[in-house]
Design a protein around this motif. Structure first.
Motif, PDB file in Angstrom:
ATOM      1  N   ASP A 139      38.359  30.864  44.844  1.00 46.94           N
ATOM      2  CA  ASP A 139      38.499  30.784  43.395  1.00 46.94           C
ATOM      3  C   ASP A 139      37.880  31.972  42.668  1.00 46.94           C
ATOM      4  N   TRP A 140      37.013  32.737  43.344  1.00 43.93           N
ATOM      5  CA  TRP A 140      36.412  33.912  42.697  1.00 43.93           C
ATOM      6  C   TRP A 140      37.265  35.173  42.893  1.00 43.93           C
ATOM      7  N   LEU A 141      38.377  35.066  43.620  1.00 44.36           N
ATOM      8  CA  LEU A 141      39.305  36.179  43.829  1.00 44.36           C
ATOM      9  C   LEU A 141      40.615  35.861  43.115  1.00 44.36           C
ATOM     10  N   THR A 142      41.048  36.751  42.237  1.00 45.74           N
ATOM     11  CA  THR A 142      42.298  36.567  41.513  1.00 45.74           C
ATOM     12  C   THR A 142      43.237  37.723  41.836  1.00 45.74           C
ATOM     13  N   LEU A 143      44.378  37.394  42.421  1.00 42.82           N
ATOM     14  CA  LEU A 143      45.408  38.390  42.711  1.00 42.82           C
ATOM     15  C   LEU A 143      46.364  38.408  41.526  1.00 42.82           C
ATOM     16  N   VAL A 144      46.462  39.539  40.867  1.00 41.61           N
ATOM     17  CA  VAL A 144      47.200  39.612  39.602  1.00 41.61           C
ATOM     18  C   VAL A 144      48.456  40.464  39.772  1.00 41.61           C
ATOM     19  N   PRO A 145      49.632  39.848  39.727  1.00 38.00           N
ATOM     20  CA  PRO A 145      50.868  40.645  39.746  1.00 38.00           C
ATOM     21  C   PRO A 145      51.066  41.315  38.392  1.00 38.00           C
ATOM     22  N   VAL A 146      51.240  42.622  38.396  1.00 40.13           N
ATOM     23  CA  VAL A 146      51.385  43.349  37.138  1.00 40.13           C
ATOM     24  C   VAL A 146      52.583  44.299  37.217  1.00 40.13           C
ATOM     25  N   ASP A 147      53.095  44.618  36.072  1.00 42.23           N
ATOM     26  CA  ASP A 147      54.115  45.657  35.935  1.00 42.23           C
ATOM     27  C   ASP A 147      53.420  46.872  35.339  1.00 42.23           C
ATOM     28  N   ALA A 180      26.303  37.207  44.253  1.00 39.50           N
ATOM     29  CA  ALA A 180      26.156  37.873  42.963  1.00 39.50           C
ATOM     30  C   ALA A 180      26.934  37.184  41.850  1.00 39.50           C
ATOM     31  N   GLY A 181      27.677  36.127  42.168  1.00 43.88           N
ATOM     32  CA  GLY A 181      28.517  35.486  41.162  1.00 43.88           C
ATOM     33  C   GLY A 181      29.621  36.405  40.668  1.00 43.88           C
ATOM     34  N   LEU A 182      30.126  37.232  41.569  1.00 42.23           N
ATOM     35  CA  LEU A 182      31.105  38.259  41.213  1.00 42.23           C
ATOM     36  C   LEU A 182      32.518  37.688  41.226  1.00 42.23           C
ATOM     37  N   ARG A 183      33.288  37.992  40.174  1.00 41.47           N
ATOM     38  CA  ARG A 183      34.710  37.680  40.160  1.00 41.47           C
ATOM     39  C   ARG A 183      35.471  38.957  40.493  1.00 41.47           C
ATOM     40  N   VAL A 184      36.365  38.862  41.443  1.00 41.40           N
ATOM     41  CA  VAL A 184      37.133  40.016  41.899  1.00 41.40           C
ATOM     42  C   VAL A 184      38.582  39.848  41.461  1.00 41.40           C
ATOM     43  N   PHE A 185      39.105  40.872  40.816  1.00 40.39           N
ATOM     44  CA  PHE A 185      40.497  40.889  40.376  1.00 40.39           C
ATOM     45  C   PHE A 185      41.208  42.029  41.091  1.00 40.39           C
ATOM     46  N   GLU A 186      42.303  41.706  41.762  1.00 40.43           N
ATOM     47  CA  GLU A 186      43.115  42.723  42.429  1.00 40.43           C
ATOM     48  C   GLU A 186      44.465  42.792  41.731  1.00 40.43           C
ATOM     49  N   ALA A 187      44.779  43.946  41.146  1.00 39.32           N
ATOM     50  CA  ALA A 187      46.044  44.124  40.422  1.00 39.32           C
ATOM     51  C   ALA A 187      46.978  45.001  41.231  1.00 39.32           C
ATOM     52  N   ASP A 188      48.217  44.541  41.372  1.00 37.64           N
ATOM     53  CA  ASP A 188      49.223  45.329  42.084  1.00 37.64           C
ATOM     54  C   ASP A 188      50.605  44.808  41.687  1.00 37.64           C
ATOM     55  N   ARG A 189      51.623  45.478  42.231  1.00 38.56           N
ATOM     56  CA  ARG A 189      52.996  45.057  41.960  1.00 38.56           C
ATOM     57  C   ARG A 189      53.209  43.614  42.425  1.00 38.56           C
ATOM     58  N   ALA A 190      54.123  42.928  41.786  1.00 39.53           N
ATOM     59  CA  ALA A 190      54.344  41.513  42.088  1.00 39.53           C
ATOM     60  C   ALA A 190      54.692  41.284  43.552  1.00 39.53           C
ATOM     61  N   ALA A 191      55.557  42.133  44.110  1.00 39.97           N
ATOM     62  CA  ALA A 191      55.962  41.948  45.508  1.00 39.97           C
ATOM     63  C   ALA A 191      54.789  42.154  46.457  1.00 39.97           C
ATOM     64  N   ALA A 192      53.942  43.141  46.156  1.00 36.84           N
ATOM     65  CA  ALA A 192      52.784  43.400  47.001  1.00 36.84           C
ATOM     66  C   ALA A 192      51.783  42.253  46.932  1.00 36.84           C
ATOM     67  N   VAL A 193      51.600  41.698  45.737  1.00 35.08           N
ATOM     68  CA  VAL A 193      50.679  40.581  45.561  1.00 35.08           C
ATOM     69  C   VAL A 193      51.185  39.345  46.304  1.00 35.08           C
ATOM     70  N   ALA A 194      52.467  39.055  46.180  1.00 34.32           N
ATOM     71  CA  ALA A 194      53.033  37.884  46.870  1.00 34.32           C
ATOM     72  C   ALA A 194      52.894  38.034  48.383  1.00 34.32           C
ATOM     73  N   TRP A 195      53.161  39.236  48.887  1.00 35.77           N
ATOM     74  CA  TRP A 195      53.032  39.492  50.330  1.00 35.77           C
ATOM     75  C   TRP A 195      51.593  39.296  50.781  1.00 35.77           C
TER      76      TRP A 195
END
Length: 295
Positions: A148-156, A119-134
């Protein structure tokens, strides 16, 4: 000593992933969703706090009791399946962004990679920085990697988390599906309203699917003590439940934030959709239900 919240996923995210796996281990087919990736990510046997003294591992945890958690487990797998069905349907009509807020151990990107790529879908997962790093580390260790179509985004989530998403490549000018499952109960109404306002400003045709806890007195009588126990456990772990909503109030909040259309998805609809014909009594509780809102 650092807490789990400082070093990795919180206990709620792990528990949810284990319930999805328990569905495969304890319930007969047909399965509502087939997800053991979260179990692999969580690696519960390596967590001294999670493993039971009996040596039976994660299945022996008190919160994995097959009978006591039957309705909760059904709700967890039903909401996951509903969200994924919605994402695939929207991607089929050209929506190319999927944002998961408070992603935890969500595994759509690993299990539905073929659907996302097609589907040409870009997936963004937002979570706390520690959870994203883990999670990034665990995905690498298990061989999934981060395509490259999955972006893990550390957020506050207490800061400019929306700006952090945009900086990571999320485009608010393009339609998106936004999922927020198992989150609203931990937020104040002011925080929920602020989040709704952000999402309501997305491009027309965007959809939000969110869960919400109903007030305890609205829950089936045989499930009320289970919800009270969950409330006590959340408080004891430092993440108390703050918000409960009747469906009408949750829909009103979304409309006040600017959504043009809302739809309550009750437990009965999920039962009809995903549990029809079952003889084992597995069906979701109305303790947690869904709202779909459209910009």
């Amino acid at each position: 000593m650092p807490t789990a919240a400082e070093t990795g996923p919180d206990h709620t995210a792990v528990r949810t992933a284990l319930w999805r796996a328990l569905h495969l281990h304890a319930d007969p087919p047909p399965y509502v969703i087939e997800d053991e990736v979260g179990l692999r990510l969580a690696e519960p046997e390596a967590d001294a706090d999670a493993a039971a003294d009996t040596g039976d591992g994660w299945r022996a945890r008190p919160d994995m009791d097959v009978d006591a958690t039957r309705r909760t487990r059904a709700s967890i797998v039903a909401r996951a399946r509903f969200v994924e069905d919605l994402v695939v349907a929207e991607a089929g009509r050209g929506v190319d962004q999927y944002l998961v807020l408070g992603a935890g151990l969500d595994t759509f990107a690993q299990r539905r990679a073929a659907d996302a790529v097609a589907a040409g879908l870009r997936v963004f997962e937002a979570d706390r920085a520690a959870a994203v790093a883990w999670k990034r580390r665990r995905l690498t260790e298990l061989g999934y990697g981060v395509p490259d179509w999955l972006t893990l985004v550390p957020v506050d989530f207490e800061g400019d988390w929306w700006g952090q998403l945009v900086a990571a490549g999320f485009d608010p000018r393009r339609p998106a599906v936004v999922a927020s499952a198992g989150v609203t109960m931990y937020l104040t109404e002011d925080a929920i309203a602020a989040t709704l306002r952000h999402i309501a400003r997305l491009a027309p045709g965007s959809k939000l699917v969110t869960t919400f806890l109903r007030p305890i007195e609205d829950v089936e009588p045989d499930q009320q003590e289970q919800l009270r126990a969950a409330q006590r456990g959340a408080r004891a772990s430092g993440t108390p439940f703050l918000s409960f909503y009747a469906p009408e109030r949750m829909a009103a909040l979304a409309r006040e934030a600017g959504f043009r259309d809302t739809r309550h998805v009750p437990a009965d609809e999920l039962t009809d959709r995903y549990f029809a014909g079952r003889t084992d009594g597995l069906r979701p509780s109305r303790g947690e239900e869904l709202l779909v809102a459209t910009t």
